[in-house]
Design an enzyme around this catalytic site. Structure first.
Site, PDB file in Angstrom:
ATOM      1  N   VAL A   1     -18.284   4.090  -7.281  1.00 48.59           N
ATOM      2  CA  VAL A   1     -19.189   3.935  -6.142  1.00 48.59           C
ATOM      3  C   VAL A   1     -20.636   3.977  -6.641  1.00 48.59           C
ATOM      4  O   VAL A   1     -21.008   4.860  -7.413  1.00 48.59           O
ATOM      5  CB  VAL A   1     -18.939   5.050  -5.105  1.00 48.59           C
TER       6      VAL A   1
ATOM      7  N   PRO B   1     -16.719  -2.197  -0.246  1.00 48.57           N
ATOM      8  CA  PRO B   1     -18.130  -2.454   0.070  1.00 48.57           C
ATOM      9  C   PRO B   1     -19.119  -1.525  -0.623  1.00 48.57           C
ATOM     10  O   PRO B   1     -20.329  -1.789  -0.577  1.00 48.57           O
ATOM     11  CB  PRO B   1     -18.182  -2.265   1.590  1.00 48.57           C
TER      12      PRO B   1
ATOM     13  N   GLY C   1     -15.705  -0.721 -11.415  1.00 47.82           N
ATOM     14  CA  GLY C   1     -16.636   0.407 -11.445  1.00 47.82           C
ATOM     15  C   GLY C   1     -16.436   1.368 -10.294  1.00 47.82           C
ATOM     16  O   GLY C   1     -15.639   1.143  -9.385  1.00 47.82           O
TER      17      GLY C   1
ATOM     18  N   TYR D   1       0.834  -1.199   0.000  1.00 49.03           N
ATOM     19  CA  TYR D   1       0.000   0.000   0.000  1.00 49.03           C
ATOM     20  C   TYR D   1       0.875   1.258   0.000  1.00 49.03           C
ATOM     21  O   TYR D   1       1.752   1.426   0.840  1.00 49.03           O
ATOM     22  CB  TYR D   1      -0.931   0.029   1.205  1.00 49.03           C
TER      23      TYR D   1
END
Length: 312
Positions: A231, A222, A229, A52
């Site tokens: 949000v 989530p 894609g 990360y």
């Protein structure tokens, strides 16, 4: 914030997790504020990975930023659950014992801690040698550097292959899951519907497998509409009906649509944890509110169908 028992461990952990993948864009003060906002909502679980950081940056960047910003005492560290992941390298995956050990030592140094609560294998390595993984895990566990182990994005067969050699329980599987990206749930609903694309099981029954084996599922992305894609919350061009229902339920429960989207995941009886990758305290608080909501079966299924799932 509700808590769940993590896999077969004796750890009681927050149902929501703060993911630290994007903190390179934050200052030290902003990182402290974000973590403080999470803790104020009852989130004690923090998710990292050795890779990360910004594109092209060295490994362990976000881990270092996190530890440098917080500068936690040993007592403060004990109040946190720190999880990190290893196995992804530039252009390939690597579950060799050498890489696992090197990565963990790098994470411990970056996070300024003597131990990790959890270590996950990040993406399946097609060249995995289970005996090598077992050797690394045994050393890390016996030295007190890692207390618990798990995987991310693994199929049941891949987990079973590891379990042939690994002696420690694999207590977590981190998987992508949202209302609009839920094939691990929806493929089973379309059983015997040969005409439906949804009936194709590309996840090998992973959610049922994890429930049967007391493996905690952690849902990443989530609120993402699919594999690539954006949000779906507020995206009325592609998800008008879904957003209408999210707005309706949000008004009914006195929360935001983000809370309802998170509550859809936590309503599942698998006791799924939700990984929140936001860097905004407001979005964090909105999502955390979903932990206290238990959607009814009709509400849960309305959202599922509006998200694109087919019911027989």
């Amino acid at each position: 914030m509700k808590n769940v028992t993590l896999g077969t461990t004796d750890l009681t952990v927050s149902q929501h997790i703060l993911g630290l993948m994007r903190i390179t864009e934050l200052s030290a003060s902003e990182i402290r504020t974000l973590v403080g906002d999470a803790q104020a909502e009852g989130i004690t679980f923090f998710d990292h990975a050795d890779i990360y950081g910004s594109s092209g940056s060295p490994e362990h960047v976000c881990e270092s930023l996190f530890a440098d910003a917080l500068n936690y005492t040993s007592a403060e560290r004990e109040q946190m659950i720190l999880q990190t992941k290893c196995g992804i390298r530039p252009g390939y995956f690597d579950f060799s014992a050498e890489h696992i050990l090197d990565s963990v030592n790098g994470s411990l140094k970056a996070l300024k801690t003597d131990y990790l609560d959890l270590l996950l294998l990040h993406r399946p390595d097609a060249l995995v040698e289970p005996d090598e993984v077992a050797s690394a895990f045994d050393q890390l566990h016996s030295e007190g550097k890692v207390r618990h182990f798990g995987v991310s994005n693994h199929t049941p067969g891949q987990i079973e292959l590891l379990k042939r050699s690994v002696r420690q329980p694999l207590v977590v599987n981190q998987l992508q899951l949202s209302i609009t990206h839920a094939p691990s749930i929806t493929s089973g609903l379309a059983m015997n519907m040969a005409h439906a694309e949804q009936s194709v099981d590309r996840h090998n029954g992973v959610l049922d497998y994890c429930r049967l084996n007391d493996i905690t599922v952690q849902a990443w992305s989530p609120f993402q509409s699919g594999a690539t894609g954006g949000v779906f919350i507020g995206d009325r061009e592609n998800y008008a009906e879904l957003n209408d229902i999210l707005d309706e339920l949000a008004a009914s429960y006195g929360v935001t649509p983000t809370a309802i989207a998170a509550a859809w995941i936590t309503r599942h009886p698998a006791r799924i944890q939700v990984v929140l990758g936001t860097t905004k305290g407001s979005r964090l608080r909105e999502a955390a509110a979903g932990s206290e909501i238990e959607l009814t079966r009709p509400e849960w299924y309305r959202l599922l169908v509006a998200g694109g799932a087919l019911l027989p």
